[in-house]
Design a protein around this motif. Sequence first.
Motif, PDB file in Angstrom:
ATOM      1  N   ASP A  21      47.567  44.737  36.214  1.00 30.68           N
ATOM      2  CA  ASP A  21      46.024  45.048  35.645  1.00 30.68           C
ATOM      3  C   ASP A  21      44.654  44.483  36.394  1.00 30.68           C
ATOM      4  OD1 ASP A  21      45.037  43.740  33.385  1.00 30.68           O
ATOM      5  OD2 ASP A  21      45.633  41.701  33.746  1.00 30.68           O
ATOM      6  N   THR A  41      46.144  41.482  40.050  1.00 27.99           N
ATOM      7  CA  THR A  41      47.087  39.797  40.382  1.00 27.99           C
ATOM      8  C   THR A  41      48.349  40.810  40.926  1.00 27.99           C
ATOM      9  OG1 THR A  41      46.438  39.523  37.709  1.00 27.99           O
ATOM     10  CG2 THR A  41      48.737  38.557  38.761  1.00 27.99           C
ATOM     11  N   TRP A  77      45.090  33.430  46.119  1.00 24.38           N
ATOM     12  CA  TRP A  77      43.557  33.995  45.640  1.00 24.38           C
ATOM     13  C   TRP A  77      43.054  34.424  46.850  1.00 24.38           C
ATOM     14  CZ3 TRP A  77      39.280  31.395  42.209  1.00 24.38           C
ATOM     15  CH2 TRP A  77      38.452  31.807  42.204  1.00 24.38           C
ATOM     16  N   GLU A  92      50.222  35.178  39.609  1.00 22.64           N
ATOM     17  CA  GLU A  92      49.598  35.025  38.323  1.00 22.64           C
ATOM     18  C   GLU A  92      49.218  33.802  37.938  1.00 22.64           C
ATOM     19  OE1 GLU A  92      52.876  36.557  36.490  1.00 22.64           O
ATOM     20  OE2 GLU A  92      52.944  37.832  37.665  1.00 22.64           O
ATOM     21  N   ARG A  95      45.368  33.709  38.871  1.00 26.11           N
ATOM     22  CA  ARG A  95      44.266  34.108  37.530  1.00 26.11           C
ATOM     23  C   ARG A  95      43.898  33.578  36.104  1.00 26.11           C
ATOM     24  NH1 ARG A  95      44.200  41.000  37.282  1.00 26.11           N
ATOM     25  NH2 ARG A  95      42.210  41.531  35.987  1.00 26.11           N
ATOM     26  N   SER A  96      45.163  33.091  35.724  1.00 27.86           N
ATOM     27  CA  SER A  96      45.701  32.715  33.556  1.00 27.86           C
ATOM     28  C   SER A  96      44.293  31.479  34.134  1.00 27.86           C
ATOM     29  CB  SER A  96      46.352  32.580  33.513  1.00 27.86           C
ATOM     30  OG  SER A  96      46.810  31.872  32.401  1.00 27.86           O
ATOM     31  N   TYR A  98      41.785  30.078  36.370  1.00 29.20           N
ATOM     32  CA  TYR A  98      40.155  30.761  36.449  1.00 29.20           C
ATOM     33  C   TYR A  98      39.542  31.910  35.491  1.00 29.20           C
ATOM     34  CZ  TYR A  98      40.576  28.184  41.163  1.00 29.20           C
ATOM     35  OH  TYR A  98      40.994  27.246  41.570  1.00 29.20           O
ATOM     36  N   ASN A  99      40.560  32.747  35.070  1.00 24.44           N
ATOM     37  CA  ASN A  99      39.647  33.049  34.120  1.00 24.44           C
ATOM     38  C   ASN A  99      38.504  34.087  34.391  1.00 24.44           C
ATOM     39  OD1 ASN A  99      40.060  35.543  31.581  1.00 24.44           O
ATOM     40  ND2 ASN A  99      40.243  33.309  30.134  1.00 24.44           N
ATOM     41  N   GLU A 101      37.150  36.956  33.974  1.00 25.26           N
ATOM     42  CA  GLU A 101      37.370  37.747  33.133  1.00 25.26           C
ATOM     43  C   GLU A 101      36.106  37.410  31.881  1.00 25.26           C
ATOM     44  OE1 GLU A 101      39.899  38.085  34.421  1.00 25.26           O
ATOM     45  OE2 GLU A 101      41.002  40.099  34.857  1.00 25.26           O
ATOM     46  N   LYS A 102      37.158  35.864  31.744  1.00 27.43           N
ATOM     47  CA  LYS A 102      36.164  34.967  29.796  1.00 27.43           C
ATOM     48  C   LYS A 102      34.672  34.841  30.942  1.00 27.43           C
ATOM     49  CE  LYS A 102      36.962  31.571  26.906  1.00 27.43           C
ATOM     50  NZ  LYS A 102      37.654  30.365  26.584  1.00 27.43           N
ATOM     51  N   LYS A 105      32.218  37.101  30.547  1.00 31.11           N
ATOM     52  CA  LYS A 105      33.099  38.280  29.383  1.00 31.11           C
ATOM     53  C   LYS A 105      31.726  38.809  29.217  1.00 31.11           C
ATOM     54  CE  LYS A 105      31.947  34.672  26.156  1.00 31.11           C
ATOM     55  NZ  LYS A 105      31.025  33.742  26.051  1.00 31.11           N
TER      56      LYS A 105
END
Length: 116
Positions: A21, A41, A77, A92, A95-96, A98-99, A101-102, A105
């Motif tokens: 990803d 990831t 990380w 995994e 990453r979920s 801390y997110n 990408e959001k 955004k």
Amino acid sequence: MTVEQITKIAYDAIDDKLGQDISIINIGAVSSLCEYFIVATAGSQRQVKAIADNVEDELTKIGIEPRGKEGYESQTWILLDYGDIMVHIFNEEDRSFYNLEKLWKDAPYVDVDTLA
């Protein structure tokens, strides 16, 4: 060498160690922090370290050293700071959690095939 070419080398180094990803985010479009985030990831702590080591090795081959490194102790990380590029290798769960990408955004994603 352009920042895009360096970004491509880092992306390929992650891909070579089966990073999952993989995202390239153009942070420079919304912030002066840097030009690109590369976020990937890994399936285990061992793989997090292996990917980070490979990125560092491949960029060292072309004379580029990180300005900073964080996370080698926990290996959940790892952040490699190359000034214009910041490489984030997560397990995994982190990453979920801390997110990034959001959080970023509003920054556009970059297709690796458009990098020189």
